[in-house]
Design a protein around this motif. Structure first.
Motif, PDB file in Angstrom:
ATOM      1  N   MET A  94      32.570  39.706  29.073  1.00 19.17           N
ATOM      2  CA  MET A  94      33.460  38.538  29.002  1.00 19.17           C
ATOM      3  C   MET A  94      33.018  37.471  30.008  1.00 19.17           C
ATOM      4  N   GLU A  95      32.912  36.249  29.534  1.00 14.91           N
ATOM      5  CA  GLU A  95      32.533  35.129  30.397  1.00 14.91           C
ATOM      6  C   GLU A  95      33.704  34.777  31.304  1.00 14.91           C
ATOM      7  N   ARG A  96      33.413  34.457  32.567  1.00 14.04           N
ATOM      8  CA  ARG A  96      34.459  33.961  33.447  1.00 14.04           C
ATOM      9  C   ARG A  96      34.103  32.546  33.875  1.00 14.04           C
ATOM     10  N   VAL A  97      35.026  31.643  33.693  1.00 11.15           N
ATOM     11  CA  VAL A  97      34.735  30.237  33.986  1.00 11.15           C
ATOM     12  C   VAL A  97      34.930  29.982  35.478  1.00 11.15           C
ATOM     13  N   PRO A  98      33.911  29.440  36.159  1.00  7.08           N
ATOM     14  CA  PRO A  98      34.062  29.182  37.593  1.00  7.08           C
ATOM     15  C   PRO A  98      35.061  28.059  37.878  1.00  7.08           C
ATOM     16  N   ILE A  99      35.790  28.210  38.980  1.00  8.00           N
ATOM     17  CA  ILE A  99      36.735  27.176  39.407  1.00  8.00           C
ATOM     18  C   ILE A  99      36.236  26.609  40.740  1.00  8.00           C
ATOM     19  N   LEU A 100      35.943  25.304  40.775  1.00  5.92           N
ATOM     20  CA  LEU A 100      35.442  24.679  41.998  1.00  5.92           C
ATOM     21  C   LEU A 100      36.574  23.953  42.700  1.00  5.92           C
ATOM     22  N   LYS A 101      36.524  23.956  44.049  1.00  7.70           N
ATOM     23  CA  LYS A 101      37.544  23.233  44.796  1.00  7.70           C
ATOM     24  C   LYS A 101      36.891  22.061  45.518  1.00  7.70           C
ATOM     25  N   ILE A 102      37.410  20.865  45.273  1.00  8.30           N
ATOM     26  CA  ILE A 102      36.919  19.669  45.958  1.00  8.30           C
ATOM     27  C   ILE A 102      38.139  18.990  46.563  1.00  8.30           C
ATOM     28  N   GLY A 103      38.242  19.014  47.894  1.00  8.58           N
ATOM     29  CA  GLY A 103      39.442  18.471  48.528  1.00  8.58           C
ATOM     30  C   GLY A 103      40.652  19.248  48.038  1.00  8.58           C
ATOM     31  N   VAL A 161      39.730  32.817  27.900  1.00 10.51           N
ATOM     32  CA  VAL A 161      40.705  31.735  28.008  1.00 10.51           C
ATOM     33  C   VAL A 161      41.928  32.224  28.804  1.00 10.51           C
ATOM     34  N   VAL A 162      42.369  33.433  28.476  1.00 11.29           N
ATOM     35  CA  VAL A 162      43.524  34.012  29.181  1.00 11.29           C
ATOM     36  C   VAL A 162      43.170  34.246  30.651  1.00 11.29           C
ATOM     37  N   ALA A 163      41.938  34.737  30.897  1.00  8.50           N
ATOM     38  CA  ALA A 163      41.504  35.004  32.265  1.00  8.50           C
ATOM     39  C   ALA A 163      41.470  33.711  33.080  1.00  8.50           C
ATOM     40  N   LEU A 164      41.007  32.628  32.447  1.00  5.81           N
ATOM     41  CA  LEU A 164      40.941  31.341  33.139  1.00  5.81           C
ATOM     42  C   LEU A 164      42.334  30.875  33.549  1.00  5.81           C
ATOM     43  N   ASP A 188      43.337  32.994  36.501  1.00  7.00           N
ATOM     44  CA  ASP A 188      42.552  32.626  37.692  1.00  7.00           C
ATOM     45  C   ASP A 188      43.034  31.303  38.270  1.00  7.00           C
ATOM     46  N   LEU A 189      43.330  30.350  37.386  1.00 11.78           N
ATOM     47  CA  LEU A 189      43.759  29.041  37.852  1.00 11.78           C
ATOM     48  C   LEU A 189      45.118  29.116  38.553  1.00 11.78           C
ATOM     49  N   ALA A 190      46.038  29.871  37.969  1.00 13.36           N
ATOM     50  CA  ALA A 190      47.359  30.023  38.588  1.00 13.36           C
ATOM     51  C   ALA A 190      47.186  30.596  39.996  1.00 13.36           C
ATOM     52  N   GLU A 191      46.325  31.605  40.098  1.00 15.63           N
ATOM     53  CA  GLU A 191      46.049  32.248  41.382  1.00 15.63           C
ATOM     54  C   GLU A 191      45.466  31.251  42.388  1.00 15.63           C
ATOM     55  N   ARG A 192      44.491  30.453  41.927  1.00 15.83           N
ATOM     56  CA  ARG A 192      43.824  29.511  42.838  1.00 15.83           C
ATOM     57  C   ARG A 192      44.743  28.356  43.254  1.00 15.83           C
ATOM     58  N   ILE A 193      45.562  27.872  42.329  1.00 17.03           N
ATOM     59  CA  ILE A 193      46.488  26.785  42.692  1.00 17.03           C
ATOM     60  C   ILE A 193      47.433  27.299  43.773  1.00 17.03           C
ATOM     61  N   SER A 194      47.926  28.504  43.557  1.00 15.63           N
ATOM     62  CA  SER A 194      48.868  29.090  44.505  1.00 15.63           C
ATOM     63  C   SER A 194      48.211  29.350  45.855  1.00 15.63           C
ATOM     64  N   SER A 195      46.979  29.869  45.870  1.00 12.71           N
ATOM     65  CA  SER A 195      46.356  30.247  47.142  1.00 12.71           C
ATOM     66  C   SER A 195      45.798  29.041  47.893  1.00 12.71           C
ATOM     67  N   THR A 196      45.404  27.972  47.181  1.00  8.26           N
ATOM     68  CA  THR A 196      44.800  26.828  47.867  1.00  8.26           C
ATOM     69  C   THR A 196      45.795  25.691  48.112  1.00  8.26           C
ATOM     70  N   GLY A 197      46.913  25.710  47.417  1.00 12.58           N
ATOM     71  CA  GLY A 197      47.859  24.609  47.526  1.00 12.58           C
ATOM     72  C   GLY A 197      47.301  23.315  46.947  1.00 12.58           C
ATOM     73  N   ALA A 198      46.367  23.449  46.015  1.00 10.04           N
ATOM     74  CA  ALA A 198      45.776  22.258  45.402  1.00 10.04           C
ATOM     75  C   ALA A 198      46.856  21.435  44.716  1.00 10.04           C
ATOM     76  N   HIS A 199      46.658  20.116  44.726  1.00 11.48           N
ATOM     77  CA  HIS A 199      47.634  19.237  44.094  1.00 11.48           C
ATOM     78  C   HIS A 199      47.184  18.736  42.736  1.00 11.48           C
ATOM     79  N   GLY A 200      45.956  19.109  42.358  1.00  8.67           N
ATOM     80  CA  GLY A 200      45.485  18.644  41.069  1.00  8.67           C
ATOM     81  C   GLY A 200      44.501  19.619  40.439  1.00  8.67           C
ATOM     82  N   VAL A 201      44.499  19.647  39.104  1.00 11.96           N
ATOM     83  CA  VAL A 201      43.537  20.456  38.361  1.00 11.96           C
ATOM     84  C   VAL A 201      42.889  19.547  37.325  1.00 11.96           C
ATOM     85  N   VAL A 202      41.560  19.542  37.305  1.00 16.81           N
ATOM     86  CA  VAL A 202      40.854  18.790  36.271  1.00 16.81           C
ATOM     87  C   VAL A 202      40.115  19.791  35.386  1.00 16.81           C
ATOM     88  N   ILE A 203      40.372  19.734  34.091  1.00 14.91           N
ATOM     89  CA  ILE A 203      39.649  20.593  33.150  1.00 14.91           C
ATOM     90  C   ILE A 203      38.723  19.695  32.339  1.00 14.91           C
TER      91      ILE A 203
END
Lengths: 137, 137
Positions: free
Chosen positions: A1-10, A26-29, A32-47
């Protein structure tokens, strides 16, 4: 299964979908995104979907779900780079993408997030002001 | 009708990544049949929905994809065949937004809007076959 990388910029998380994703990826992404938003406190996601050749109802629903999840973490999601043929097909398929924000390209997507971020800061300033009435006088 | 191009292939639909393989085969045939980019995108999107239906609701099956031709034009025809539970209420299954499962309820109705010809045969307890065709302009 392919895993899509999530990059953090600012305080933005950037996802660029480069391969034809199977549903599991798609489900894994999404997770993963929910996890990363929560752990980084990011204010934006660009897909970025500029390399995506088709968006069917499954992946379309993923965009809507990620947008809803990110809102729960006080983050905004912008889908950028949709191909014209994909847009035409989505409309005919009947998928409106509801509240998912879109922008023409990555640059414009980041501008949308900056604008929303500025709104957020204004909101915070007002919220944190001890004398909000005076602040507007 | 046999195709002058003679291109025809059957693919199993047993797992998530089989759906990806079906999409790729349909795209490759659509390019060979010289469908426009928008028509390619519509057809691939429709077959993605139908292949997922075969997997999710039909319990798996096969996709039979071929390049077809009449006197004036070429096109791509794809059949999705399962031996699953069948569809008890076909009219209901075509209703936008109605789903018996976890989908958005756009699969069948959406796929039908994206193709030129759409044929569904189903028998409760025996299975379902959906055949779609998209012609070059």
């Amino acid at each position: 299964m392919e895993r899509v990388p999530i990059l953090k910029i600012g305080d933005v998380l950037l996802v660029s979908i480069q391969v034809d994703l199977e549903d599991q990826s798609v489900v894994a992404l999404q997770e993963d995104l929910a996890e990363r938003i929560s752990s980084t406190g990011a204010h934006g996601v660009v897909i970025d979907i500029s390399a995506v050749e088709i968006v069917d109802s499954f992946i379309g629903r993923m965009f809507a779900t990620i947008a809803s999840i990110s809102r729960l973490f006080d983050a905004d999601t912008v889908v950028v780079g949709m191909r014209p043929a994909v847009a035409i097909t989505l409309v005919e398929l009947g998928l409106t993408l509801g509240e998912v924000r879109t922008a023409l390209d990555l640059e414009k997507g980041l501008a949308v997030l900056r604008r929303l971020g500025a709104d957020r800061e204004v909101r915070i300033e007002v919220d944190e002001d001890d004398e909000p009435v005076q602040a507007f006088s | 009708m046999t195709s002058p191009a003679g291109e025809r292939k059957e693919l199993p639909i047993r797992r998530d990544d089989d759906v990806v393989r079906v999409r790729q085969l349909v795209r490759s045939y659509a390019q060979q049949a010289k469908l426009s980019l928008v028509d390619q995108t519509k057809l691939v999107t429709a077959t993605s929905e139908l292949a997922r239906n075969t997997l999710t609701y039909g319990g798996g099956g096969v996709a039979d994809v071929e390049i077809v031709a009449d006197t004036r034009r070429r096109g791509v025809r794809a059949s999705f065949i399962d031996e699953g539970p069948g569809i008890a209420d076909v009219e209901l299954a075509f209703t936008d937004g109605w789903t018996s499962g976890k989908g958005l309820g756009l699969g069948l109705s959406g796929a039908r809007r994206l193709v030129d010809e759409f044929n569904l045969t189903t028998e409760v307890g025996r299975g379902t076959t959906v055949t779609v065709t998209k012609w070059g302009r």
